[in-house]
Design an enzyme around this catalytic site. Structure first.
Site, short mmCIF file in Angstrom:
data_model
loop_
_atom_site.label_atom_id
_atom_site.label_comp_id
_atom_site.label_asym_id
_atom_site.label_seq_id
_atom_site.Cartn_x
_atom_site.Cartn_y
_atom_site.Cartn_z
N THR A 165 33.47 -18.71 68.09
CA THR A 165 34.29 -19.02 66.93
C THR A 165 33.46 -19.39 65.71
O THR A 165 32.52 -20.19 65.81
CB THR A 165 35.23 -20.19 67.26
OG1 THR A 165 36.01 -19.84 68.41
CG2 THR A 165 36.15 -20.51 66.09
N ARG A 194 45.67 -15.50 76.08
CA ARG A 194 44.98 -16.78 76.09
C ARG A 194 44.80 -17.30 74.67
O ARG A 194 44.39 -16.59 73.77
CB ARG A 194 43.62 -16.63 76.77
CG ARG A 194 42.79 -17.93 76.84
CD ARG A 194 41.67 -17.92 75.81
NE ARG A 194 40.71 -19.00 76.00
CZ ARG A 194 39.74 -19.29 75.15
NH1 ARG A 194 39.57 -18.56 74.06
NH2 ARG A 194 38.93 -20.30 75.37
N GLY A 196 42.84 -20.09 72.35
CA GLY A 196 41.68 -20.97 72.37
C GLY A 196 41.91 -22.23 71.56
O GLY A 196 43.01 -22.51 71.07
#
Length: 337
Positions: A165, A194, A196
């Site tokens: 990220t 998913r 994060g």
């Protein structure tokens, strides 16, 4: 892409990081330098989302199903506004959509609950309705992402040995208001759907300004802006950015901010979890102001850049050897701005 920026006279301090990295690459820090010259958190993240070397926008990691699912967040100390998108696959710049969600008055005007996070088809419909540039999911898949997918699928290497990220933080030295944001393609080979840490309130980013009453009816102010990268599930469990900010803002004893962060990392981070973060902290009393930039992580390389009050951009190529025999299995660096 041109590397030329006109110098700005803004009072905005801004810092950008390129994500937790397993390998050194000097070009990443130079790209962070370029993004720092754009003038805002949103524009900095937009720049990185165009560069396929970074795990965000074009260049995002692929899911186990060979698809792109991006996520991004934005937070402002003004009214503590927050917005995030997750599992979004057809938008060039998810960071722009996240900021729009945070600041859009549409729900308040209709007396509806203002959402913090939009995901999947709902996020994509929102982006299209609000005229953000839309693309096909295939347009976000870079050759590098394809190569990474094949590499990790066939060799089944540790999924966190790649870029992670990206993020940006800023503080306005006149108003003491702050902004922060993240953008991510998630971990390579992640399960479809998913989400994060970028999407979780308090985990991926935090910006807060606080005022303190001093003797003789004087006031002081402190602002922190922080964003994180790394193993998302562990960052979520630690409430990473919000908890660090709370400890910094609650401090009345003058403890070094690096020591406050060190104590948090020792107490809250799971063994083996990879993490990284940058933070800007400003303290102001009357006409006096102190500014500090911190970079802390336990990955091999975290590229970053900061534009200070003198409008000069400094590049930081922060490196750490996880196998080194240090008391703490992480690195904290602090710089006065």
């Amino acid at each position: 892409m041109s590397r030329t920026r006109n110098k700005s006279e803004t009072t905005e301090l801004i810092a950008v990081h390129g994500g937790a990295c397993a390998k050194y690459d000097a070009s990443l820090a130079e790209d962070c330098r370029f993004a720092c010259g754009t003038g805002s958190v949103e524009s900095a993240l937009t720049d990185l989302e165009r560069i396929e070397k970074f795990n965000c926008g074009f260049g995002s990691h692929l899911t186990i199903d060979q698809e792109v699912e991006c996520e991004a967040s934005y937070m402002s100390s003004r009214n503590m506004s927050f917005g995030a998108v997750g599992a979004i696959s057809n938008v060039f710049h998810p960071s722009r959509v996240a900021r729009h969600i945070a600041e859009n008055p549409w729900w308040k005007q209709r007396r509806l609950l203002h959402p913090l996070i939009l995901v999947g088809r709902g996020a994509e419909k929102y982006a299209q309705k609000n005229d953000f540039p839309i693309c096909s999911p295939e347009e976000l898949i870079s050759n590098a992402a394809k190569d990474s997918y094949e590499k990790y699928l066939h060799k089944m290497l540790h999924p966190y040995d790649t870029h992670d990220t990206v993020g940006a933080v800023s503080i306005n030295t006149n108003t003491m208001e702050a902004e922060s944001g993240t953008s991510s393609g998630g971990i390579v080979l992640k399960h479809s759907g998913r989400l994060g840490h970028s999407c979780v309130y308090g985990s991926g980013t935090w910006s807060e300004r606080r005022q303190y009453v001093e003797p003789f009816e004087e006031f002081s102010e402190r602002t922190i802006s922080i964003c994180s990268t790394g193993h998302g599930e562990s960052l979520v469990k630690a409430d990473f950015c919000r908890e660090i900010a709370k400890r910094v803002l609650d401090d009345e004893e003058g403890i070094l901010y690096s020591e406050i962060i060190r104590e948090f990392l020792r107490e809250k981070m799971e063994p083996g979890a990879r993490f990284g973060a940058i933070a800007l902290i400003a303290d102001k009393f009357k006409e006096r102001m102190s500014l500090e930039f911190l970079i802390f992580h336990n990955c091999r390389y975290l590229p970053a850049a900061v534009r200070g009050r003198d409008n000069q951009i400094r590049v930081f190529e922060s490196k750490f050897d996880p196998d080194s025999c240090t008391d703490d299995k992480f690195l904290i660096e602090s710089f006065r701005m």
